[in-house]
Design a protein around this motif. Structure first.
Motif, PDB file in Angstrom:
ATOM      1  N   LEU A  68      -7.730   3.628   6.288  1.00  0.00           N
ATOM      2  CA  LEU A  68      -6.339   3.923   5.938  1.00  0.00           C
ATOM      3  C   LEU A  68      -5.343   2.847   6.360  1.00  0.00           C
ATOM      4  O   LEU A  68      -4.147   3.089   6.479  1.00  0.00           O
ATOM      5  N   LEU A 114      -7.958  -0.863   1.153  1.00  0.00           N
ATOM      6  CA  LEU A 114      -7.722  -0.003   2.314  1.00  0.00           C
ATOM      7  C   LEU A 114      -8.985   0.032   3.154  1.00  0.00           C
ATOM      8  O   LEU A 114     -10.089   0.140   2.631  1.00  0.00           O
ATOM      9  N   LEU A 156      -5.238  -0.011  -4.922  1.00  0.00           N
ATOM     10  CA  LEU A 156      -4.943   0.618  -3.640  1.00  0.00           C
ATOM     11  C   LEU A 156      -6.225   0.913  -2.865  1.00  0.00           C
ATOM     12  O   LEU A 156      -6.352   0.560  -1.691  1.00  0.00           O
ATOM     13  N   THR A 177       0.806   3.921  -3.015  1.00  0.00           N
ATOM     14  CA  THR A 177       0.511   5.333  -2.738  1.00  0.00           C
ATOM     15  C   THR A 177       1.558   6.240  -3.370  1.00  0.00           C
ATOM     16  O   THR A 177       1.226   7.214  -4.056  1.00  0.00           O
ATOM     17  N   CYS A 237      -4.427   2.466  -8.908  1.00  0.00           N
ATOM     18  CA  CYS A 237      -5.197   3.292  -7.958  1.00  0.00           C
ATOM     19  C   CYS A 237      -6.407   2.513  -7.436  1.00  0.00           C
ATOM     20  O   CYS A 237      -6.716   2.567  -6.238  1.00  0.00           O
ATOM     21  N   CYS A 290       1.271   6.006  -7.248  1.00  0.00           N
ATOM     22  CA  CYS A 290       0.133   6.750  -7.811  1.00  0.00           C
ATOM     23  C   CYS A 290       0.358   8.256  -7.722  1.00  0.00           C
ATOM     24  O   CYS A 290       0.041   8.994  -8.662  1.00  0.00           O
ATOM     25  N   GLY A 291       0.919   8.711  -6.613  1.00  0.00           N
ATOM     26  CA  GLY A 291       1.196  10.145  -6.461  1.00  0.00           C
ATOM     27  C   GLY A 291       2.227  10.642  -7.455  1.00  0.00           C
ATOM     28  O   GLY A 291       2.041  11.673  -8.106  1.00  0.00           O
ATOM     29  N   SER A 302       0.827  -1.221   0.000  1.00  0.00           N
ATOM     30  CA  SER A 302       0.000   0.000   0.000  1.00  0.00           C
ATOM     31  C   SER A 302       0.854   1.261   0.000  1.00  0.00           C
ATOM     32  O   SER A 302       0.514   2.245  -0.662  1.00  0.00           O
ATOM     33  N   GLY A 303       1.953   1.255   0.723  1.00  0.00           N
ATOM     34  CA  GLY A 303       2.844   2.420   0.705  1.00  0.00           C
ATOM     35  C   GLY A 303       3.462   2.628  -0.666  1.00  0.00           C
ATOM     36  O   GLY A 303       3.537   3.765  -1.168  1.00  0.00           O
TER      37      GLY A 303
END
Length: 139
Positions: free
Chosen positions: A97, A94, A90, A43, A87, A46-47, A39-40
């Motif tokens: 979070l 979740l 992810l 993230t 995305c 995707c960013g 997940s990290g």
């Protein structure tokens, strides 16, 4: 300076997404310590993909019309598909979070995203190495 920003930025989402897929599938053998990284990585991937895609759109003006532009559009489509799949992967896994263990759907999204990422990366390489797009001395 003469250097394009997009080629420098794409390494971050490509690496993060690829490692996230490895982490998810490594969870079969190593359990939670492996898939917990996913997940990290997703993230960050995707960013940074958003930033890389914006740079790519701005630098699209440097792509000559003709075969290179057609490849650029296919490259963009494949990478947009990869971004959408990663995305989605992810967000589906979740809860409050916190990352959840990958399930069959998330592993299929991983595989599809990685396939799109591979095709898009190959097309991006074709733009650079075959058509000379985004070299510092082009345009």
């Amino acid at each position: 300076m003469g250097h394009r920003l997009h080629p420098a930025l794409v390494h971050f989402p490509v690496a993060c997404w690829s490692l996230a897929v490895v982490a998810d599938f490594a969870g079969f053998w190593f359990g939670e310590p492996a898939w917990r990284w996913s997940s990290g990585l997703l993230t960050v991937g995707c960013g940074t993909a958003i930033v890389a895609m914006l740079a790519g759109i701005l630098e699209l003006a440097y792509v000559p019309e003709g075969p290179a532009m057609r490849i650029a559009y296919w490259h963009m489509g494949a990478m947009l598909c990869a971004c959408a799949l990663f995305c989605t992967r992810l967000l589906l896994r979740l809860e409050d979070l916190r990352a959840l263990e990958p399930n069959t759907v998330s592993l299929l999204l991983d595989a599809g995203g990685f396939l799109c990422l591979t095709v898009g990366g190959w097309l991006g390489g074709k733009l650079v190495y075959h058509h000379g797009v985004w070299r510092s001395d082009s345009h």
